[in-house]
Design an enzyme around this catalytic site. Structure first.
Site, mmCIF file in Angstrom:
data_model
loop_
_atom_site.group_PDB
_atom_site.id
_atom_site.type_symbol
_atom_site.label_atom_id
_atom_site.label_comp_id
_atom_site.label_asym_id
_atom_site.label_seq_id
_atom_site.Cartn_x
_atom_site.Cartn_y
_atom_site.Cartn_z
ATOM 1 N N ARG A 26 0.824 -1.212 0.000
ATOM 2 C CA ARG A 26 0.000 0.000 0.000
ATOM 3 C C ARG A 26 0.862 1.268 0.000
ATOM 4 O O ARG A 26 0.576 2.225 -0.712
ATOM 5 C CB ARG A 26 -0.948 -0.019 1.213
ATOM 6 C CG ARG A 26 -2.135 -0.950 1.023
ATOM 7 C CD ARG A 26 -2.859 -1.247 2.330
ATOM 8 N NE ARG A 26 -4.118 -1.952 2.113
ATOM 9 C CZ ARG A 26 -4.220 -3.255 1.836
ATOM 10 N NH1 ARG A 26 -3.129 -3.996 1.745
ATOM 11 N NH2 ARG A 26 -5.410 -3.806 1.652
ATOM 12 N N ARG A 120 -7.947 -17.211 -10.509
ATOM 13 C CA ARG A 120 -8.751 -16.383 -9.600
ATOM 14 C C ARG A 120 -9.618 -15.389 -10.369
ATOM 15 O O ARG A 120 -9.185 -14.813 -11.367
ATOM 16 C CB ARG A 120 -7.840 -15.649 -8.606
ATOM 17 C CG ARG A 120 -7.095 -16.593 -7.692
ATOM 18 C CD ARG A 120 -6.038 -15.913 -6.853
ATOM 19 N NE ARG A 120 -6.593 -15.027 -5.845
ATOM 20 C CZ ARG A 120 -5.871 -14.326 -4.984
ATOM 21 N NH1 ARG A 120 -4.549 -14.422 -5.014
ATOM 22 N NH2 ARG A 120 -6.437 -13.558 -4.085
ATOM 23 N N ASP A 309 -5.899 -13.925 6.859
ATOM 24 C CA ASP A 309 -4.607 -14.494 6.488
ATOM 25 C C ASP A 309 -3.928 -15.235 7.634
ATOM 26 O O ASP A 309 -2.798 -15.728 7.463
ATOM 27 C CB ASP A 309 -3.679 -13.392 5.956
ATOM 28 C CG ASP A 309 -4.008 -13.011 4.522
ATOM 29 O OD1 ASP A 309 -4.640 -13.831 3.830
ATOM 30 O OD2 ASP A 309 -3.657 -11.898 4.103
ATOM 31 N N ASN A 332 -14.272 -16.620 1.767
ATOM 32 C CA ASN A 332 -13.315 -15.933 0.887
ATOM 33 C C ASN A 332 -11.972 -16.652 0.813
ATOM 34 O O ASN A 332 -11.172 -16.395 -0.093
ATOM 35 C CB ASN A 332 -13.125 -14.470 1.311
ATOM 36 C CG ASN A 332 -12.603 -14.308 2.723
ATOM 37 O OD1 ASN A 332 -12.829 -15.161 3.583
ATOM 38 N ND2 ASN A 332 -11.915 -13.230 2.970
ATOM 39 N N ARG A 340 -8.330 -22.431 -0.210
ATOM 40 C CA ARG A 340 -7.708 -22.669 1.081
ATOM 41 C C ARG A 340 -8.606 -23.433 2.064
ATOM 42 O O ARG A 340 -8.202 -23.657 3.207
ATOM 43 C CB ARG A 340 -7.265 -21.339 1.713
ATOM 44 C CG ARG A 340 -6.048 -20.736 1.034
ATOM 45 C CD ARG A 340 -5.609 -19.452 1.696
ATOM 46 N NE ARG A 340 -4.432 -18.898 1.037
ATOM 47 C CZ ARG A 340 -3.954 -17.683 1.253
ATOM 48 N NH1 ARG A 340 -4.563 -16.875 2.127
ATOM 49 N NH2 ARG A 340 -2.887 -17.256 0.608
ATOM 50 N N ARG A 384 0.557 -19.474 2.448
ATOM 51 C CA ARG A 384 -0.118 -19.674 3.733
ATOM 52 C C ARG A 384 -0.303 -21.161 4.033
ATOM 53 O O ARG A 384 -0.204 -21.587 5.186
ATOM 54 C CB ARG A 384 -1.479 -18.971 3.750
ATOM 55 C CG ARG A 384 -1.440 -17.482 3.467
ATOM 56 C CD ARG A 384 -0.859 -16.690 4.593
ATOM 57 N NE ARG A 384 -0.779 -15.274 4.234
ATOM 58 C CZ ARG A 384 0.128 -14.428 4.674
ATOM 59 N NH1 ARG A 384 1.057 -14.833 5.524
ATOM 60 N NH2 ARG A 384 0.141 -13.172 4.294
ATOM 61 N N LYS A 410 6.534 -15.933 -1.338
ATOM 62 C CA LYS A 410 5.526 -14.958 -1.770
ATOM 63 C C LYS A 410 5.314 -13.882 -0.719
ATOM 64 O O LYS A 410 5.126 -12.711 -1.034
ATOM 65 C CB LYS A 410 4.204 -15.662 -2.086
ATOM 66 C CG LYS A 410 3.142 -14.746 -2.684
ATOM 67 C CD LYS A 410 1.926 -15.548 -3.079
ATOM 68 C CE LYS A 410 0.996 -14.707 -3.934
ATOM 69 N NZ LYS A 410 0.424 -13.567 -3.207
#
Length: 432
Positions: A26, A120, A309, A332, A340, A384, A410
């Site tokens: 960001r 995705r 996450d 999500n 996931r 993850r 990543k």
């Protein structure tokens, strides 16, 4: 690269949390959108943050960096006209830059990870950009995606928040630079609202005015604004640290993780409370989380949308808890680097865990005695998943071998180094 994770009963030591990937990407974006030079201290170094560096540089930002900081001179709302951008496997970077690319006449985001990011969907943001007069060519909402922009229009805009909050964040970065005022209405639901709070936080720091409703479903954004060139300091990363904390929780441990601010707006900060609720002996003072693990955990029920996450790492801890744990409101997770829920739970079952899935829930029937392990499992190219499966391997009877473990880079390239520094027995070997 394979990670051979061996049973490890005791972890001890101190780790500096890596810098936040979410804040680094960001701050790089708002630095690029500023007219002038900004300085970002302690940026994260990961494949995702490197993808944002690379792409904003391609769009015309000037970047200089050393071990401590990045100095970035932005392009404002006049990015350089480029024909292609490569975001690698970074979904957030793609989505944030799709709106920024609307200031360019013709940019194609290429598909270099067809088995991960290439699967995705991005339809919700594509629909909104088309409302703003931007032509978008795409593959059923997936990469490759070509943005034919130049003069996006503000006004009344709708965007769905059902799949991801990243679509909304993308628009919040771009709309202040438009000539017109904008109103954004979020349709249906908004996933990961707390991460939108991070976007609003950095926008305010850059001098951008956004009027958000209390429920974060409506926004008024005055047009004609400009980003201020500023200095920013990146805080420690809770999503990556969640796996370290989970590893400490499921072993006999004395582990301290530094640079984790108590007042952080990172939703994954909730992992500290989740572990406390599971009965883990830990304290959180002066930016230090100190875990004294004794392998005894109890089950609980948790709203995973608050710490998206960190959910997989907390599920890994729950595998060894007494009783049945439920992580709900997590649909999500299905739309990340892999599914996931289904993909991760399939691998947990191979390791010996007793888990069930619903469309938006993960249910874990804990095994305090541990799991057998002794198998080779698939990481599904997902950082993850790799981190969470490592936690399970440490507490398994026979260990685990995790394929494609290099994809941990990543978000957390130093993950295995950090774990080994506190005593985890992990061997990295080339794939045969």
């Amino acid at each position: 690269m394979k990670a051979i994770v061996k049973p490890t009963s005791h972890l001890q030591g101190e780790i500096n949390a890596l810098s936040s990937k979410n804040y680094t990407t960001r701050y790089l974006l708002i630095g690029a959108l500023a007219n002038g030079t900004s300085t970002i201290y302690y940026p994260a170094h990961s494949e995702d943050s490197d993808a944002m560096r690379r792409c904003v540089r391609d769009l015309g930002a000037i970047i200089e960096e050393d071990d401590e900081k990045i100095v970035i001179t932005g392009f404002g709302k006049n990015p350089k006209h480029v024909s292609e951008l490569n975001v690698g496997n970074a979904g957030a970077v793609l989505r944030f830059l799709m709106s920024t690319a609307a200031f360019c006449p013709d940019v194609t985001f290429v598909n270099t990870y067809p088995e991960s990011l290439g699967k995705r969907p991005h339809d919700d943001l594509i629909d909104t950009l088309q409302q703003m007069g931007v032509e978008v060519q795409h593959n059923n909402g997936r990469l490759p995606i070509t943005i034919k922009g130049g003069q996006p229009r503000g006004g009344k805009i709708t965007v769905s928040g059902n799949v991801s909050s990243q679509f909304l964040s993308s628009l919040l970065f771009m709309t202040p630079l438009l000539e017109e005022d904008s109103e954004i209405e979020v349709l249906h639901d908004l996933k990961s609202k707390i991460i939108v709070g991070q976007t609003l936080e950095v926008l305010a720091q850059a001098g951008i005015v956004v009027h958000a409703s209390e429920d974060l479903m409506h926004y008024r954004i005055p047009g004609g604004q400009s980003y201020e060139a500023k200095e920013y300091v990146i805080q420690g990363d809770y999503p990556g640290s969640a796996a370290i904390l989970a590893a400490a929780a499921v072993t006999n441990s004395d582990v301290r993780v530094l640079r984790l601010e108590e007042n952080s707006k990172q939703g994954e900060k909730a992992c500290v409370d989740v572990l406390k609720a599971m009965g883990v002996n830990l304290t959180h003072d002066n930016g230090v989380v100190h875990v004294l693990g004794n392998q005894r955990l109890v089950a609980g029920e948790f709203d995973g949308d608050h710490f998206t996450d960190a959910v997989l790492a907390m599920v890994a801890a729950a595998v060894f808890a007494e009783g049945t744990s439920r992580f709900y409101n997590v649909e999500n997770l299905r739309y990340k680097e892999c599914d996931r829920i289904t993909d991760y739970l399939n691998e947990l079952r191979k390791a010996g865990a007793d888990v069930e899935e619903r469309q938006s829930e993960i249910i874990v029937h804990g095994k305090p005695q541990g799991v057998e392990g002794g198998v080779e499992i698939n990481a599904h190219f997902d950082h993850r998943v790799i981190m969470a499966l490592t936690v399970v391997g440490l507490r398994s009877e026979k260990g685990l071998t995790i394929r494609d473990a290099h994809h941990v880079a990543k978000s957390y390239p130093q993950y295995f180094d950090h774990l080994r520094s506190i005593g985890a027995q992990v061997e990295l070997v080339s794939e045969s």
